[in-house]
Scaffold this motif. Sequence first.
Motif, PDB file in Angstrom:
ATOM      1  N   VAL A 271       0.835  -1.197  -0.103  1.00  0.00           N
ATOM      2  CA  VAL A 271       0.090   0.145  -0.168  1.00  0.00           C
ATOM      3  C   VAL A 271       0.786   1.317   0.047  1.00  0.00           C
ATOM      4  O   VAL A 271       0.715   2.050  -0.841  1.00  0.00           O
ATOM      5  N   THR A 272       1.837   1.213   0.996  1.00  0.00           N
ATOM      6  CA  THR A 272       2.630   2.376   1.296  1.00  0.00           C
ATOM      7  C   THR A 272       3.456   2.903  -0.119  1.00  0.00           C
ATOM      8  O   THR A 272       3.654   3.821  -0.645  1.00  0.00           O
ATOM      9  N   CYS A 273       4.248   1.609  -0.876  1.00  0.00           N
ATOM     10  CA  CYS A 273       4.909   2.029  -1.930  1.00  0.00           C
ATOM     11  C   CYS A 273       4.218   2.323  -3.001  1.00  0.00           C
ATOM     12  O   CYS A 273       4.681   3.303  -3.794  1.00  0.00           O
ATOM     13  N   MET A 274       3.081   2.101  -3.127  1.00  0.00           N
ATOM     14  CA  MET A 274       2.304   2.425  -4.286  1.00  0.00           C
ATOM     15  C   MET A 274       1.913   4.183  -4.215  1.00  0.00           C
ATOM     16  O   MET A 274       1.819   4.830  -5.021  1.00  0.00           O
ATOM     17  N   ARG A 275       1.438   4.376  -2.715  1.00  0.00           N
ATOM     18  CA  ARG A 275       1.232   5.823  -2.392  1.00  0.00           C
ATOM     19  C   ARG A 275       2.492   6.595  -2.895  1.00  0.00           C
ATOM     20  O   ARG A 275       2.517   7.736  -3.351  1.00  0.00           O
ATOM     21  N   ALA A 276       3.844   5.988  -2.544  1.00  0.00           N
ATOM     22  CA  ALA A 276       4.978   6.960  -2.434  1.00  0.00           C
ATOM     23  C   ALA A 276       5.193   6.972  -4.053  1.00  0.00           C
ATOM     24  O   ALA A 276       5.698   8.092  -4.404  1.00  0.00           O
TER      25      ALA A 276
END
Length: 275
Positions: free
Chosen positions: A69-74
């Motif tokens: 999730v976080t890598c996609m937002r990053a």
Amino acid sequence: MASQASLEKSRKCQCETSHPQSILYQILNKEEQDETRWHAQYYHPCYSISSAGCPCEGNRKVVLRTPEVTCMRASEVLLKTITFIRNLPSFYHLPQEDQALLVQQCWAPLFVLGLAQEWVNFELKEISVPSLLKKILLNQSLTDSDKVENSSLGASLADVQKMKNFLEKFWNSDICAKEYAYLKGIILFNPDLPGLRFRHYVQTLQQEAQRTLMEFSSMMYNRNLGRFAWILGLLTSLKAVNAETIAELFFRPILGEVNLNELLLETLYFKQDLL
């Protein structure tokens, strides 16, 4: 009485007074102890590094708890950062060598500003890296590949904590979209970078961004320049942002060993369809 106490002490099993394996036991089970402390201390959103009391904080490594999730937002924040740069006409008045230098040296603080603007929060998970001492005590071999893997696995907890502290400060300051834009201009046009050909022009652009931010703050806050000074002060903490830490934490899980500097320039100049 003293002789009696001495006699009783001699009769007591030595493992009850000073366990011969206590130090060794603590070393070999450090991972389990660290994991327990992690859940008790760092899972809380307002955790503090200094309260851990560990003399080797710089060696502790963390990864994202939910990288999918976080890598996609990053990645979305990074693309928005490149889009911001592309939409600055003054940026293209610079020679391409200066453009590349500004992007390569300034993308990390710009990215952290983007995380703040997009309110990208993230949870961490500490990882256990077997120490050299533990391998020796357990009679395990330490190959060259082990050394490389152990040194590159995970991001520095201390560096990530600095970044999270910065995000908290910005979220508590209620920065608006225009203020973020002016701050990004101040960061991008950094005349102090060695190797710039058009240093004076870059300095002029930074001063223009600072002046515009000051005028906006004065207009919005009844000519009170305290907020302007406060926001500029926050930018000083961005100097501690480590680009390698950002790459390790947010992009290595999905991109692997990719040179982000090359990828950013490729995206800036050639990958318009991605934006």
